[in-house]
Design a protein around this motif. Structure first.
Motif, short mmCIF file in Angstrom:
data_model
loop_
_atom_site.label_atom_id
_atom_site.label_comp_id
_atom_site.label_asym_id
_atom_site.label_seq_id
_atom_site.Cartn_x
_atom_site.Cartn_y
_atom_site.Cartn_z
N ALA A 123 31.61 -2.75 4.90
CA ALA A 123 32.04 -4.02 5.46
C ALA A 123 32.05 -5.12 4.40
O ALA A 123 32.94 -5.95 4.37
CB ALA A 123 31.13 -4.42 6.62
N GLY A 124 31.04 -5.11 3.51
CA GLY A 124 31.00 -6.10 2.43
C GLY A 124 32.21 -5.98 1.52
O GLY A 124 32.81 -6.99 1.13
N ARG A 125 32.57 -4.73 1.19
CA ARG A 125 33.77 -4.52 0.37
C ARG A 125 35.01 -5.03 1.09
O ARG A 125 35.90 -5.64 0.50
CB ARG A 125 33.93 -3.04 0.01
N ARG A 126 35.05 -4.80 2.40
CA ARG A 126 36.21 -5.24 3.19
C ARG A 126 36.29 -6.77 3.25
O ARG A 126 37.38 -7.34 3.23
CB ARG A 126 36.15 -4.64 4.60
N ILE A 127 35.16 -7.44 3.32
CA ILE A 127 35.16 -8.91 3.32
C ILE A 127 35.76 -9.42 2.01
O ILE A 127 36.64 -10.29 2.01
CB ILE A 127 33.73 -9.47 3.51
#
Length: 197
Positions: free
Chosen positions: A180-184
């Motif tokens: 999710a952090g990468r996607r943000i």
């Protein structure tokens, strides 16, 4: 502002001394520092490669995601940078942190490595931008995190109190949070690229 610091940074940006690691007797350091103080980053001068003669700008804010990682900085630009003094959102891919020793202490400068056209296309920071970015980041978190809770709210100790399977639940939470952090970051970068076109 110390005049020698401005002179040093302008020379670094315009002559490439930074690559050699020297700037008027100051040793630039590229090795990891291990841990950084947000206060030190907020005190760092911001310099733009597209405006090497411009006065230093200031970090106004640091934007963190639910993964507790920095995804962008907010910079109040000096009028001399050519952005009308606007406040810009600069994602991680567009800047680098330079560490150097001054009077026996580690100091930081932030170098924004974009051309003038890309800089003009950077998002302008205001409440509307923040509200939209928060919503997009939340959607990115939800779609990629597979139910992972915000790292701000979830702790390993809390999971361990659940009982059997807590370790695997923690691992799933961590993996989801990393995705999710990468996607943000990807979402903010895509938004910035869309602004450039």
């Amino acid at each position: 502002m110390i005049p020698s610091r401005l002179t040093r940074t302008a020379l670094v940006a315009s002559t490439g001394l930074l690559v050699a690691g020297l700037a008027i007797g100051v040793q630039a350091q590229f090795e990891a520092q291990g841990l950084y103080s947000a206060r030190d980053i907020l005190d760092a001068e911001v310099h733009f490669e597209s405006a090497p003669e411009g006065q230093p700008s200031e970090v106004a804010d640091i934007l963190l995601g639910d993964d507790r990682k920095v995804h962008a900085i907010v910079v109040d630009t000096h009028d001399s940078v050519g952005q009308n003094g606007d406040t810009l959102v600069i994602t991680n891919q567009h800047y680098r942190l330079v560490n150097f020793e001054e009077e026996g202490e580690t100091q930081h400068d932030i170098i924004v490595g974009t051309d003038a056209e890309a800089l003009e296309a950077m998002p302008r920071y205001d409440q509307e931008w923040m509200n939209t970015a928060r919503q997009r980041a939340r959607e990115a978190w939800d779609s990629a995190g597979e139910g992972a809770e915000s790292a701000w709210h979830q702790t390993r100790e809390g999971l361990e109190r659940i009982g059997e399977g807590a370790e695997s639940a923690w691992e799933r939470t961590q993996e989801g949070a990393e995705r999710a952090g990468r996607r943000i970051s990807e979402t903010l970068d895509e938004w910035t690229r869309d602004s450039e076109n």
